[in-house]
Design a protein around this motif. Structure first.
Motif, PDB file in Angstrom:
ATOM      1  N   LYS A  62       0.824  -1.207   0.000  1.00  0.00           N
ATOM      2  CA  LYS A  62       0.000   0.000   0.000  1.00  0.00           C
ATOM      3  C   LYS A  62       0.858   1.257   0.000  1.00  0.00           C
ATOM      4  O   LYS A  62       0.471   2.283  -0.570  1.00  0.00           O
ATOM      5  CB  LYS A  62      -0.916   0.002   1.226  1.00  0.00           C
ATOM      6  CG  LYS A  62      -1.975  -1.103   1.193  1.00  0.00           C
ATOM      7  CD  LYS A  62      -2.836  -1.052   2.444  1.00  0.00           C
ATOM      8  CE  LYS A  62      -3.900  -2.162   2.433  1.00  0.00           C
ATOM      9  NZ  LYS A  62      -4.741  -2.137   3.657  1.00  0.00           N
ATOM     10  N   ILE A  63       2.007   1.192   0.659  1.00  0.00           N
ATOM     11  CA  ILE A  63       2.836   2.398   0.794  1.00  0.00           C
ATOM     12  C   ILE A  63       3.772   2.573  -0.401  1.00  0.00           C
ATOM     13  O   ILE A  63       3.892   3.662  -0.961  1.00  0.00           O
ATOM     14  CB  ILE A  63       3.653   2.330   2.104  1.00  0.00           C
ATOM     15  CG1 ILE A  63       2.708   2.273   3.313  1.00  0.00           C
ATOM     16  CG2 ILE A  63       4.594   3.526   2.214  1.00  0.00           C
ATOM     17  CD1 ILE A  63       3.420   2.084   4.623  1.00  0.00           C
ATOM     18  N   LEU A  64       4.466   1.482  -0.815  1.00  0.00           N
ATOM     19  CA  LEU A  64       5.516   1.575  -1.829  1.00  0.00           C
ATOM     20  C   LEU A  64       5.163   0.909  -3.147  1.00  0.00           C
ATOM     21  O   LEU A  64       5.968   0.924  -4.081  1.00  0.00           O
ATOM     22  CB  LEU A  64       6.816   0.969  -1.275  1.00  0.00           C
ATOM     23  CG  LEU A  64       7.403   1.663  -0.038  1.00  0.00           C
ATOM     24  CD1 LEU A  64       8.621   0.904   0.469  1.00  0.00           C
ATOM     25  CD2 LEU A  64       7.771   3.105  -0.347  1.00  0.00           C
ATOM     26  N   GLY A  65       4.015   0.267  -3.204  1.00  0.00           N
ATOM     27  CA  GLY A  65       3.605  -0.309  -4.479  1.00  0.00           C
ATOM     28  C   GLY A  65       3.952  -1.776  -4.615  1.00  0.00           C
ATOM     29  O   GLY A  65       4.445  -2.437  -3.695  1.00  0.00           O
ATOM     30  N   VAL A  66       3.708  -2.295  -5.834  1.00  0.00           N
ATOM     31  CA  VAL A  66       3.870  -3.721  -6.082  1.00  0.00           C
ATOM     32  C   VAL A  66       5.321  -4.164  -5.962  1.00  0.00           C
ATOM     33  O   VAL A  66       5.610  -5.320  -5.626  1.00  0.00           O
ATOM     34  CB  VAL A  66       3.300  -4.069  -7.483  1.00  0.00           C
ATOM     35  CG1 VAL A  66       4.165  -3.449  -8.583  1.00  0.00           C
ATOM     36  CG2 VAL A  66       3.214  -5.573  -7.671  1.00  0.00           C
ATOM     37  N   GLU A  67       6.274  -3.247  -6.233  1.00  0.00           N
ATOM     38  CA  GLU A  67       7.694  -3.610  -6.114  1.00  0.00           C
ATOM     39  C   GLU A  67       8.027  -4.032  -4.688  1.00  0.00           C
ATOM     40  O   GLU A  67       8.812  -4.970  -4.477  1.00  0.00           O
ATOM     41  CB  GLU A  67       8.589  -2.440  -6.509  1.00  0.00           C
ATOM     42  CG  GLU A  67       8.420  -1.984  -7.949  1.00  0.00           C
ATOM     43  CD  GLU A  67       7.353  -0.920  -8.088  1.00  0.00           C
ATOM     44  OE1 GLU A  67       7.252  -0.311  -9.160  1.00  0.00           O
ATOM     45  OE2 GLU A  67       6.617  -0.702  -7.099  1.00  0.00           O
ATOM     46  N   ALA A  68       7.423  -3.352  -3.684  1.00  0.00           N
ATOM     47  CA  ALA A  68       7.679  -3.698  -2.288  1.00  0.00           C
ATOM     48  C   ALA A  68       7.097  -5.065  -1.952  1.00  0.00           C
ATOM     49  O   ALA A  68       7.688  -5.826  -1.172  1.00  0.00           O
ATOM     50  CB  ALA A  68       7.097  -2.626  -1.367  1.00  0.00           C
ATOM     51  N   VAL A  69       5.949  -5.398  -2.538  1.00  0.00           N
ATOM     52  CA  VAL A  69       5.354  -6.722  -2.301  1.00  0.00           C
ATOM     53  C   VAL A  69       6.277  -7.806  -2.838  1.00  0.00           C
ATOM     54  O   VAL A  69       6.556  -8.811  -2.160  1.00  0.00           O
ATOM     55  CB  VAL A  69       3.967  -6.815  -2.970  1.00  0.00           C
ATOM     56  CG1 VAL A  69       3.399  -8.226  -2.814  1.00  0.00           C
ATOM     57  CG2 VAL A  69       3.013  -5.795  -2.368  1.00  0.00           C
ATOM     58  N   LEU A  70       6.761  -7.619  -4.078  1.00  0.00           N
ATOM     59  CA  LEU A  70       7.681  -8.599  -4.663  1.00  0.00           C
ATOM     60  C   LEU A  70       8.969  -8.701  -3.853  1.00  0.00           C
ATOM     61  O   LEU A  70       9.512  -9.790  -3.664  1.00  0.00           O
ATOM     62  CB  LEU A  70       7.998  -8.209  -6.105  1.00  0.00           C
ATOM     63  CG  LEU A  70       6.860  -8.346  -7.122  1.00  0.00           C
ATOM     64  CD1 LEU A  70       7.286  -7.800  -8.472  1.00  0.00           C
ATOM     65  CD2 LEU A  70       6.439  -9.807  -7.237  1.00  0.00           C
TER      66      LEU A  70
END
Length: 849
Positions: free
Chosen positions: A459-467
């Motif tokens: 939620k904070i940093l986007g999909v890159e953070a999830v990956l």
């Protein structure tokens, strides 16, 4: 030959294709080796050269006769009357400061007539080339002889400060000294007594005895003939006592230097683990073609040994350079807190080279054994399976968590064990167990934290953070090693930061109670724990008559020996406290107020002892101690034990009148000056400066003395900060190397992301977020481990090593600043790997697969 070819193709060639990662690994080992080598060389130079001028010029004497406050000259007559063939050498010992250069030199007063009577007959190694010069200049008290390393020719004039007086002296001769360690200024015994105002006594008598009777028997016979307060002991005993006193100091520095090696061991473990993972296909093929398990094991251990050997070779010159900077700091600490000592030369000898190579290869070999053994035990089919090692790590994480809990319990039990021979061995064991427990608990910590934070980061940093978070959780084994390495360095930085901050705060609070006077005077020159120069008689009375001065307290200190260890005997003028009608608040271990404790000392055989003295000698309030003072031995009751951070040597404090009964030298070592409430400090200080115009003294205000004490404190612990910084640098370098390996190993995954439309900026962000997550996880784990380690450092290792009670204090600003720097450095370490990831050609990567 076949095996060497196999080793080259399987191990060496892949390493050479990645020069940046290889260089980072070798440099990390080199820094660890360099730190250990530097501390070993510097501590040997700074604390190992106690055979100074006083000892070197003792010659071949077997026994020495000493007494607190000096040996009466009548003792020489007693010894000379003994019916044996003996040779004696009397001496006065102190220090003189060259006014022009500010250098301090040992000052020796010798019987030059006896010393010059035949080289084969004297007890001292001091030799005059022209013994008749001693007779020629015997009546001239301004005559001195100097060691050749001072580079002063005969006839040269030099101004020397001795105690608080400056006089001009003439060099009458030069004697050979050994590489500067024996450099000293020599006077005739009568001239030295005049310069130091020590009439009727000498500091030491050296004895040369026949070898026909055992040395212990000679000691017993001398002791029977001498007063009970005079001690007979083997020559060089003082040197041995000083070395024993410094044992804890050297131990703790060595252990701090091992931190960088521990961090380096994590990184070697990670490097070999990455090598195993990346070469799993090659391992499977080689095993399928008939290679045995020992061949695989030897190959990976050989790679680690190569890293260790190269790191050791690079660590040798780095360690030598580091030692040059460290020896100055360590020498200043030794002189301030322990004993006067001129640092010796730094020698990089065969022993040092061997230590560096053994440490480098040994640490690399030991840390690589586990992943290398796992590689050798894997079957060819399993070696081909990509996710096998991560699956095993995930399955075993709960087992490792249980082991971590058991080791943590073991650390708690070890921290409660007593010291062994004065060394906090169980305290060291507790720190090691806590570090291992933390390493075992990190896989669970990483897995739980990354899973929990994945959605929030998305939620904070986007999909890159999830990956990024899922990638770290998916490669749990590798992530855990990286977090373990950096968190260990952060933990030691946090623990030492808390310990030093707590110690500093304790000293600040202590000084606010211990410095009640407005001004303080001491003789000029470099202060040292075992030097107590005196101020001329009458100066205190002259200052006391000045307007605005309420009282002048005369303080005196002597260096003594108690139970084979150096200690400081001090006296305070308790009558002065009555004049000013104010007792400064000071805490005693009993909790009693100072107003109730100090009156017990007045005109009686009662003393208070410092906490380090109490701990070293197992003395508590109400006990009796026996002190050798002058020619007598006297028993004193310990009224209480007081907190003291001025020296680790240990101190005994008594009433001035009581001290004068046993040691009747009234000259003070320091003056504490109390001003009236309505006095103008600047004007009074100016008047005091006029009164002391003919004396070389230093005057400090209350604030000046506190500032100087804190400066010395910060200088003392500067080397510990340097050691922690090196450990953090090693860890950050390891993060950079590991992220680079991660990028290369994940070429297929990153190429596929680019092939599916991911932009270069997104790939860069992915790698940087991974670096940031590694730094965040390491900071959290490091703070928790550092807090636990700080408790062991403060309440176990410090207490058992030095005897100080330290009040726990969080240095929030310092820790926050240091942890921020480490986190930023960790993120920056991901820039180059991120750039490498961006440059990957997705078509080539997918085509390779």
């Amino acid at each position: 030959m076949v095996r060497l070819l196999l080793f080259y193709r399987l191990m060496v060639r892949p390493v050479l294709t990645e020069p940046v990662r290889t260089a980072l690994t070798v440099l990390a080992i080199a820094l660890g080796v360099a730190v250990v080598l530097a501390i070993d060389l510097a501590s040997t130079a700074a604390t190992g050269s106690f055979r100074s001028s006083m000892e070197t010029l003792a010659g071949d004497s077997e026994l020495e006769i000493i007494a607190a406050g000096g040996v009466p000259e009548s003792v020489m007559g007693t010894l000379s009357a003994l019916p044996y063939s003996l040779r004696f050498s009397v001496r006065i010992e102190d220090y003189a400061v060259a006014v022009d250069t500010k250098h301090s030199y040992p000052l020796l007063g010798l019987d030059l007539i006896a010393e010059g009577q035949g080289h084969e007959q004297v007890a001292s190694s001091f030799r005059l080339e022209l013994p008749e010069d001693a007779l020629k200049y015997l009546g001239e008290y301004n005559s001195i002889w100097v060691g050749q390393s001072l580079e002063l020719p005969p006839g040269a004039r030099i101004s020397l400060q001795i105690n608080d007086r400056v006089r001009e002296y003439v060099v009458r001769g030069v004697y050979p000294d050994s590489d500067g360690n024996a450099a000293a200024i020599v006077m005739d015994i009568a001239a030295a007594q005049y310069a130091l105002n020590r009439f009727g006594r000498v500091d030491r008598i050296l004895a040369k005895v026949p070898q026909t009777i055992p040395l212990e028997e000679w000691r017993r016979r001398f002791q029977q003939a001498l007063p009970e307060g005079v001690e007979v002991r083997p020559a060089g005993t003082g040197t041995d006592e000083n070395r024993r006193m410094l044992a804890a100091f050297r131990w703790n520095l060595r252990l701090l230097s091992y931190i960088a090696l521990v961090v380096g061991a994590f990184l070697i473990y990670n490097t070999i683990s990455v090598s195993v993972v990346r070469r799993r296909a090659e391992i499977g093929i080689v095993r399928a073609l008939g290679a045995g398990r020992n061949t695989i094991l030897a190959a990976f251990l050989g790679e680690a040994a190569g890293f260790g050997f190269l790191g050791a070779l690079l660590g040798l010159p780095l360690g030598r350079v580091m030692a040059t900077g460290a020896v100055k700091s360590m020498s200043a600490t030794v002189e301030s807190l322990y004993v006067s000592s001129r640092p010796g030369s730094i020698e990089l000898n065969a022993r040092s080279v061997l230590i560096a190579i053994i440490v480098g290869i040994g640490v690399a070999f030991a840390s690589a054994y586990s992943p290398a053994r796992e590689a050798s035990l894997v079957s060819p089919v399993e070696a081909m399976a990509r996710g096998r090692r991560e699956y095993v790590a995930r399955v075993h994480k709960m087992r490792d968590l249980l082991w971590a809990a058991l080791l943590g319990l073991g650390a708690a039990l070890a921290s409660r064990a007593p010291a062994i021979s004065g060394q906090p061995l169980f305290g060291y064991l507790a720190t090691l167990l806590l570090i291992v427990a933390s390493a075992l608990a990190i896989p669970t910590f990483v897995d739980v934290t990354t899973r929990f934070a994945s959605r929030l980061l998305g939620k904070i940093l986007g999909v890159e953070a999830v990956l990024a978070s899922r990638s770290l959780s998916g490669s749990l084994r590798r992530t855990s090693v990286l977090v373990g390495a950096l968190s260990t360095a952060i933990a030691m930085m946090t623990a030492v930061g808390i310990m030093v901050g707590s110690f500093r705060q304790s000293v600040v609070l202590w000084m606010s109670d211990q410095l009640p006077a407005d001004l303080y005077l001491r003789p000029a020159g470099s202060p040292a724990a075992d030097r107590h120069p005196t101020i001329s008689l009458g100066l205190a009375e002259e200052i006391a008559k000045l307007p605005g001065v309420v009282a002048v307290e005369r303080l005196r200190a002597y260096e003594i020996r108690y139970q084979g260890m150096p200690a400081t005997l001090a006296s305070a003028d308790l009558d002065v406290l009555d004049v000013i009608r104010w007792y400064p608040h000071s805490e005693f271990l009993s909790g009693r107020a100072r107003q109730k404790v100090l009156p017990e000392l007045r005109h009686s055989n009662a003393v208070v002892v410092s906490e380090p003295f109490s701990y070293k000698h197992h003395v508590k309030a109400g006990d009796f101690i026996t002190l050798s003072l002058g020619e007598t031995q006297a028993s004193f009751r310990v009224a209480d034990v007081y907190y003291d951070y001025s020296s680790e040597r240990g101190s005994i404090l008594m009433d001035r009148d009581t001290m004068l009964r046993y040691l009747p030298d009234p000259a003070p070592s320091n003056l504490a000056i109390y001003l009236s409430p309505d006095a103008q400090p600047a004007m009074v200080r100016a008047e005091i400066e006029k009164a002391t115009a003919g004396h070389r003294v230093l005057m400090f205000s209350n604030r000046d003395l506190r500032t100087e004490a804190i400066r010395i404190f910060d200088r003392t612990f500067a080397i510990t900060y340097a050691l922690e910084a090196v450990a953090v640098i090693v860890a950050v370098m390891g993060i950079a190397g590991a992220l680079l390996a991660l990028v290369i190993d994940r070429r297929r995954e990153l190429g596929l992301l680019r092939f599916l439309g991911a932009a270069g900026g997104q790939i860069r962000k992915l790698i940087l977020v991974e670096a940031g997550l590694l730094g965040l996880l390491a900071n959290l784990a490091g703070i928790a481990l550092g807090f636990a380690l700080s408790l062991v450092l403060i309440f176990v290792i410090n207490k058992q090593s030095f005897g100080w009670t330290i009040r726990f204090h969080w240095p929030v600003e310092i820790l926050l600043g240091a942890l921020t720097v480490v986190y930023v450095a960790t993120v920056l370490a991901g820039l180059y790997p991120a750039q490498v990831a961006v440059r990957l050609n997705p078509l080539e990567v997918v085509h390779e697969e």
